[in-house]
Motif scaffolding. Structure first.
Motif, PDB file in Angstrom:
ATOM      1  N   SER A 180      -6.784 -13.207   2.520  1.00  0.00           N
ATOM      2  CA  SER A 180      -7.707 -13.241   3.657  1.00  0.00           C
ATOM      3  C   SER A 180      -8.545 -14.505   3.571  1.00  0.00           C
ATOM      4  O   SER A 180      -9.217 -14.749   2.564  1.00  0.00           O
ATOM      5  CB  SER A 180      -8.615 -12.005   3.642  1.00  0.00           C
ATOM      6  N   TYR A 181      -8.522 -15.306   4.615  1.00  0.00           N
ATOM      7  CA  TYR A 181      -9.272 -16.568   4.608  1.00  0.00           C
ATOM      8  C   TYR A 181     -10.757 -16.314   4.385  1.00  0.00           C
ATOM      9  O   TYR A 181     -11.398 -16.972   3.563  1.00  0.00           O
ATOM     10  CB  TYR A 181      -9.060 -17.310   5.929  1.00  0.00           C
ATOM     11  N   ARG A 182     -11.322 -15.349   5.116  1.00  0.00           N
ATOM     12  CA  ARG A 182     -12.760 -15.096   4.992  1.00  0.00           C
ATOM     13  C   ARG A 182     -13.125 -14.558   3.615  1.00  0.00           C
ATOM     14  O   ARG A 182     -14.144 -14.933   3.036  1.00  0.00           O
ATOM     15  CB  ARG A 182     -13.213 -14.125   6.085  1.00  0.00           C
ATOM     16  N   LEU A 183     -12.302 -13.652   3.073  1.00  0.00           N
ATOM     17  CA  LEU A 183     -12.576 -13.110   1.739  1.00  0.00           C
ATOM     18  C   LEU A 183     -12.450 -14.201   0.684  1.00  0.00           C
ATOM     19  O   LEU A 183     -13.282 -14.288  -0.231  1.00  0.00           O
ATOM     20  CB  LEU A 183     -11.612 -11.957   1.429  1.00  0.00           C
ATOM     21  N   ALA A 228     -13.621  -5.624   9.026  1.00  0.00           N
ATOM     22  CA  ALA A 228     -12.953  -4.665   8.141  1.00  0.00           C
ATOM     23  C   ALA A 228     -11.562  -5.141   7.749  1.00  0.00           C
ATOM     24  O   ALA A 228     -11.119  -4.952   6.610  1.00  0.00           O
ATOM     25  CB  ALA A 228     -12.878  -3.304   8.827  1.00  0.00           C
ATOM     26  N   GLU A 229     -10.881  -5.785   8.677  1.00  0.00           N
ATOM     27  CA  GLU A 229      -9.512  -6.242   8.409  1.00  0.00           C
ATOM     28  C   GLU A 229      -9.453  -7.302   7.314  1.00  0.00           C
ATOM     29  O   GLU A 229      -8.407  -7.484   6.679  1.00  0.00           O
ATOM     30  CB  GLU A 229      -8.900  -6.803   9.706  1.00  0.00           C
ATOM     31  N   ASP A 230     -10.562  -7.994   7.063  1.00  0.00           N
ATOM     32  CA  ASP A 230     -10.582  -9.034   6.035  1.00  0.00           C
ATOM     33  C   ASP A 230     -10.460  -8.458   4.628  1.00  0.00           C
ATOM     34  O   ASP A 230     -10.151  -9.190   3.682  1.00  0.00           O
ATOM     35  CB  ASP A 230     -11.872  -9.853   6.137  1.00  0.00           C
ATOM     36  N   VAL A 231     -10.706  -7.157   4.489  1.00  0.00           N
ATOM     37  CA  VAL A 231     -10.536  -6.493   3.187  1.00  0.00           C
ATOM     38  C   VAL A 231      -9.493  -5.375   3.283  1.00  0.00           C
ATOM     39  O   VAL A 231      -9.481  -4.454   2.475  1.00  0.00           O
ATOM     40  CB  VAL A 231     -11.875  -5.946   2.655  1.00  0.00           C
ATOM     41  N   GLY A 232      -8.642  -5.464   4.297  1.00  0.00           N
ATOM     42  CA  GLY A 232      -7.530  -4.519   4.410  1.00  0.00           C
ATOM     43  C   GLY A 232      -7.870  -3.188   5.018  1.00  0.00           C
ATOM     44  O   GLY A 232      -7.108  -2.222   4.854  1.00  0.00           O
ATOM     45  N   MET A 282      -6.679  -2.178  -2.698  1.00  0.00           N
ATOM     46  CA  MET A 282      -5.336  -2.486  -2.225  1.00  0.00           C
ATOM     47  C   MET A 282      -5.335  -3.495  -1.076  1.00  0.00           C
ATOM     48  O   MET A 282      -4.331  -3.675  -0.398  1.00  0.00           O
ATOM     49  CB  MET A 282      -4.639  -1.196  -1.765  1.00  0.00           C
ATOM     50  N   GLY A 283      -6.465  -4.157  -0.847  1.00  0.00           N
ATOM     51  CA  GLY A 283      -6.565  -5.113   0.244  1.00  0.00           C
ATOM     52  C   GLY A 283      -6.074  -6.491  -0.141  1.00  0.00           C
ATOM     53  O   GLY A 283      -5.451  -6.683  -1.190  1.00  0.00           O
TER      54      GLY A 283
END
Length: 275
Positions: A38-41, A76-80, A265-266
């Motif tokens: 994830s780019y943001r993470l 939320a999608e940035d951490v799965g 699991m992200g």
């Protein structure tokens, strides 16, 4: 398998054991090196490496703004995660027991940690402190009530032998995702806080430095008592002013502080040493 942990044990426990997920036969479990990035993470992780300098330091205002800017843009999608997951569609709980909070550790070092707390509806993270820590909290999904205090350090009205400490109320309200990142500091910003989930919630926490009992950063728990409930205390305030102040009494870790540690699991984080 799930395991019981408390706030101060989040980082150690979630790395040791895994959570069994109910998956269909078509669902694949990928090892960390095969999971997406994830780019943001990844940007958050790299920025934390620069911002958190170690024990006894507090990020500069510029660095605080830097991390807030990244976290404010995270989803939320940035951490799965997804709001379509069954967990976030459950609006009520059954039975009389308060549901248990779950937590997962994304990354841990001596200087900072990244973790996510999952709160079912009505779940509680009881009133607790963050000794010597700066904490960024980003509500990714859901609606949560937050109550936060700072100790009044120049209070001379309290006996030094007493467990009661005078504190000022810094926050007492409901937050709904998406919302701005909140920041607490070692002695300000609502260092002692509690969460109560109104709907299922996911909260991303960035803590620097992390809890460490051996380094004197263990987690303490409190119960709050209205200021006027103890008229025999020597502090004198007007009626309106007293509404901003409460007494905090340190207590043993309550049952609600027990959490279930689950495997993250992200999207993976690529550590700087491997770049």
């Amino acid at each position: 398998m799930t395991i019981e942990v408390r706030l101060a044990d989040v980082s150690r426990s979630t790395r040791k054991k895994k959570c069994c997920r109910k998956t269909s036969g078509k669902t694949k479990r990928y090892p960390p090196y095969m999971r997406p990035v994830s780019y943001r993470l990844q940007r958050l992780y790299l920025s934390c490496l620069d911002v958190f300098k170690g024990v006894g330091t507090v990020p500069s205002p510029t660095d605080v703004q830097k991390l807030c800017s990244i976290l404010d843009g995270m989803m939320a999608e940035d951490v799965g995660l997804s709001r379509n997951l069954p967990f976030f569609k459950t609006k009520t709980t059954t039975g009389g027991e308060i549901p248990k909070v779950a937590c997962t550790n994304i990354y841990q070092s001596e200087n900072f940690s990244l973790c996510i707390f999952f709160l079912p509806a009505n779940a509680v993270i009881p009133l607790h402190n963050h000794p010597g820590m700066t904490v960024f909290s980003k509500l990714l999904l859901g609606k949560v009530h937050v109550k936060a205090y700072d100790l009044v350090t120049d209070d001379n009205s309290d006996d030094s032998s007493s467990q009661l400490k005078l504190a000022s109320l810094k926050a007492d309200g409901v937050f709904t995702a998406p919302c701005d990142t909140s920041v607490l500091y070692p002695t300000s910003g609502g260092n002692i806080h509690a969460f109560t989930a109104i709907t299922p919630c996911a909260i991303l926490d960035v803590m620097g430095p992390p809890y460490s009992k051996k380094d004197g950063r263990d987690c303490s728990y409190y119960r709050d008592i209205p200021f006027n409930a103890l008229p025999n205390k020597r502090a004198v305030m007007t009626g309106e002013e007293s509404k901003r102040y409460w007494w905090l009494e340190e207590i043993e870790a309550p049952k609600e502080s027990e959490m279930e540690g689950i495997e993250y699991m992200g999207p993976q984080i690529i550590e700087r040493s491997t770049l």
